[in-house]
Write an enzyme that holds these catalytic residues in place. Structure first.
Site, PDB file in Angstrom:
ATOM      1  N   ASN A   9       0.869  -1.188   0.000  1.00 40.13           N
ATOM      2  CA  ASN A   9       0.000   0.000   0.000  1.00 40.13           C
ATOM      3  C   ASN A   9       0.902   1.233   0.000  1.00 40.13           C
ATOM      4  O   ASN A   9       1.489   1.568   1.033  1.00 40.13           O
ATOM      5  CB  ASN A   9      -0.903  -0.020   1.238  1.00 40.13           C
ATOM      6  CG  ASN A   9      -1.754   1.237   1.343  1.00 40.13           C
ATOM      7  OD1 ASN A   9      -1.800   2.050   0.411  1.00 40.13           O
ATOM      8  ND2 ASN A   9      -2.427   1.406   2.467  1.00 40.13           N
ATOM      9  N   LYS A  11       0.017   4.273  -0.361  1.00 43.65           N
ATOM     10  CA  LYS A  11      -0.633   5.468   0.190  1.00 43.65           C
ATOM     11  C   LYS A  11      -0.401   6.661  -0.753  1.00 43.65           C
ATOM     12  O   LYS A  11      -0.437   6.484  -1.972  1.00 43.65           O
ATOM     13  CB  LYS A  11      -0.140   5.721   1.623  1.00 43.65           C
ATOM     14  CG  LYS A  11      -0.246   4.449   2.478  1.00 43.65           C
ATOM     15  CD  LYS A  11       0.022   4.639   3.934  1.00 43.65           C
ATOM     16  CE  LYS A  11      -0.120   3.289   4.641  1.00 43.65           C
ATOM     17  NZ  LYS A  11       0.049   3.363   6.086  1.00 43.65           N
ATOM     18  N   HIS A  99      -9.492   1.102   5.079  1.00 45.41           N
ATOM     19  CA  HIS A  99      -8.161   1.305   5.656  1.00 45.41           C
ATOM     20  C   HIS A  99      -8.270   2.278   6.836  1.00 45.41           C
ATOM     21  O   HIS A  99      -9.070   3.222   6.797  1.00 45.41           O
ATOM     22  CB  HIS A  99      -7.193   1.851   4.600  1.00 45.41           C
ATOM     23  CG  HIS A  99      -5.778   1.831   5.108  1.00 45.41           C
ATOM     24  ND1 HIS A  99      -5.282   2.841   5.892  1.00 45.41           N
ATOM     25  CD2 HIS A  99      -4.796   0.911   4.982  1.00 45.41           C
ATOM     26  CE1 HIS A  99      -4.026   2.534   6.234  1.00 45.41           C
ATOM     27  NE2 HIS A  99      -3.712   1.371   5.680  1.00 45.41           N
ATOM     28  N   GLU A 101      -6.581   4.720   7.778  1.00 39.87           N
ATOM     29  CA  GLU A 101      -6.407   6.154   7.504  1.00 39.87           C
ATOM     30  C   GLU A 101      -7.696   6.750   6.935  1.00 39.87           C
ATOM     31  O   GLU A 101      -8.011   7.914   7.181  1.00 39.87           O
ATOM     32  CB  GLU A 101      -5.207   6.362   6.577  1.00 39.87           C
ATOM     33  CG  GLU A 101      -3.914   6.149   7.351  1.00 39.87           C
ATOM     34  CD  GLU A 101      -2.796   5.494   6.577  1.00 39.87           C
ATOM     35  OE1 GLU A 101      -2.800   5.541   5.336  1.00 39.87           O
ATOM     36  OE2 GLU A 101      -1.908   4.914   7.238  1.00 39.87           O
ATOM     37  N   GLU A 169      -5.026  -4.782  10.754  1.00 36.87           N
ATOM     38  CA  GLU A 169      -4.006  -3.746  10.923  1.00 36.87           C
ATOM     39  C   GLU A 169      -4.312  -2.943  12.189  1.00 36.87           C
ATOM     40  O   GLU A 169      -5.140  -2.016  12.154  1.00 36.87           O
ATOM     41  CB  GLU A 169      -4.010  -2.792   9.727  1.00 36.87           C
ATOM     42  CG  GLU A 169      -3.701  -3.458   8.409  1.00 36.87           C
ATOM     43  CD  GLU A 169      -3.172  -2.459   7.383  1.00 36.87           C
ATOM     44  OE1 GLU A 169      -2.018  -2.609   6.980  1.00 36.87           O
ATOM     45  OE2 GLU A 169      -3.889  -1.521   7.012  1.00 36.87           O
ATOM     46  N   GLY A 175       2.754   2.578  10.682  1.00 40.45           N
ATOM     47  CA  GLY A 175       3.677   3.693  10.478  1.00 40.45           C
ATOM     48  C   GLY A 175       4.401   4.139  11.742  1.00 40.45           C
ATOM     49  O   GLY A 175       4.989   5.218  11.762  1.00 40.45           O
ATOM     50  N   SER A 215       3.816  -1.796  10.411  1.00 36.66           N
ATOM     51  CA  SER A 215       5.268  -1.754  10.619  1.00 36.66           C
ATOM     52  C   SER A 215       5.965  -3.073  10.254  1.00 36.66           C
ATOM     53  O   SER A 215       6.924  -3.486  10.898  1.00 36.66           O
ATOM     54  CB  SER A 215       5.593  -1.343  12.059  1.00 36.66           C
ATOM     55  OG  SER A 215       5.147  -0.018  12.287  1.00 36.66           O
TER      56      SER A 215
END
Ligand code: 13P
Length: 259
Positions: A9, A11, A99, A101, A169, A175, A215
């Protein structure tokens, strides 16, 4: 049978020339010691790069391209949005839905995630449904409850097949460099598989792929790749570098193969 997967991904990163340069370096690095069929690789680039990457890969490439998002409607006056038909015609086969985010930075509700998942399934694309808890949920002992709520809200009666993918996730691991303990990743992926068995059928649960994301890097991937309910990884930061993503995909391919 579940072929393990390595999903990238990207992003909101890379320019188009950088994306094409990645493909140029990644493909030979991957197939130097991985056979086609040992690992399913899908790259989720920014949407304008889907078609140029598809062209660069060629029609017979085993690498799939996906979209990071989709709109809920089939077509119409929805300026700026992308439908399943548009994405498919540009070369995408997989779609990320829910996702973290988009849930937490762009305010997508469980209900909206469910409508997007519905669209992906109706349009016969492969959904990659992302679920995961916030740190405060984990600290409050609500991890399973939150993930169950996300799963129940997403699947509102749609049919599901083994072609669907779920990515666990945990938001606090994304991240941050703080990857989940492998035993926690296994516990949650097993929990998700059990939920699928109860909500759908044991056969669907046995064939659906469940990925860990958060991560992941070339150093820690083998800890996850050998877990019985983890069928690979959805990788953010470490997927931006062709050598590092090829190393992750190879570790997944060599983790014991299809389950
Ligand atoms: P990182 O690998 O950068 O933690 O991102 C994970 C992710 O969000 C993949 O969708």
């Amino acid at each position: 049978m579940r072929i393990p997967c390595a999903y990238a991904n990207w992003k909101m990163h890379k320019t188009l020339p950088e994306a094409l340069e990645f493909i140029y370096e990644f493909v030979p690095a991957l197939f130097r010691d991985v056979k086609e069929g040992d690992v399913g690789v899908t790259i989720f680039p920014p949407a304008p790069y889907i078609w140029p990457i598809r062209q660069e890969l060629g029609d017979d490439s085993p690498i799939f391209i996906g979209s990071q998002n989709i709109y809920t409607e089939k077509e119409g006056a929805f300026t700026g949005e992308l439908s399943g038909n548009i994405l498919r015609s540009a070369g995408a086969s997989h779609i990320l839905v829910g996702h973290s985010e988009r849930r937490h930075k762009l305010d997508e509700s469980n209900e909206l995630v469910g409508r997007k998942l519905d669209r992906v399934i109706r349009d016969r694309l492969f959904p990659v449904l992302c679920v995961g808890e916030l740190l405060r949920d984990r600290e409050a002992g609500r991890t399973k409850e939150v993930v169950k709520e996300q799963l129940e809200a997403a699947w509102t009666g749609q049919e599901v097949t083994g072609g669907a993918i779920i990515a666990y996730e945990p938001v606090w691991a994304i991240g941050t460099g703080k990857n989940a303990e492998p035993r926690d990743a296994q516990e949650m992926c097993e929990y998700i598989r059990t939920w699928i068995a109860e909500y759908f059928t044991p056969e669907t649960a046995a064939s659906i792929r469940i990925l860990y994301g958060g991560s992941v890097n070339p150093e820690n991937i083998s800890q996850y790749a050998r877990l019985p309910d983890v069928d690979g990884a959805l990788v953010g930061g470490a997927s931006l570098d062709p050598g590092s993503f090829a190393a992750i995909a190879k570790a997944i391919a060599h983790s014991g193969g299809a389950r």
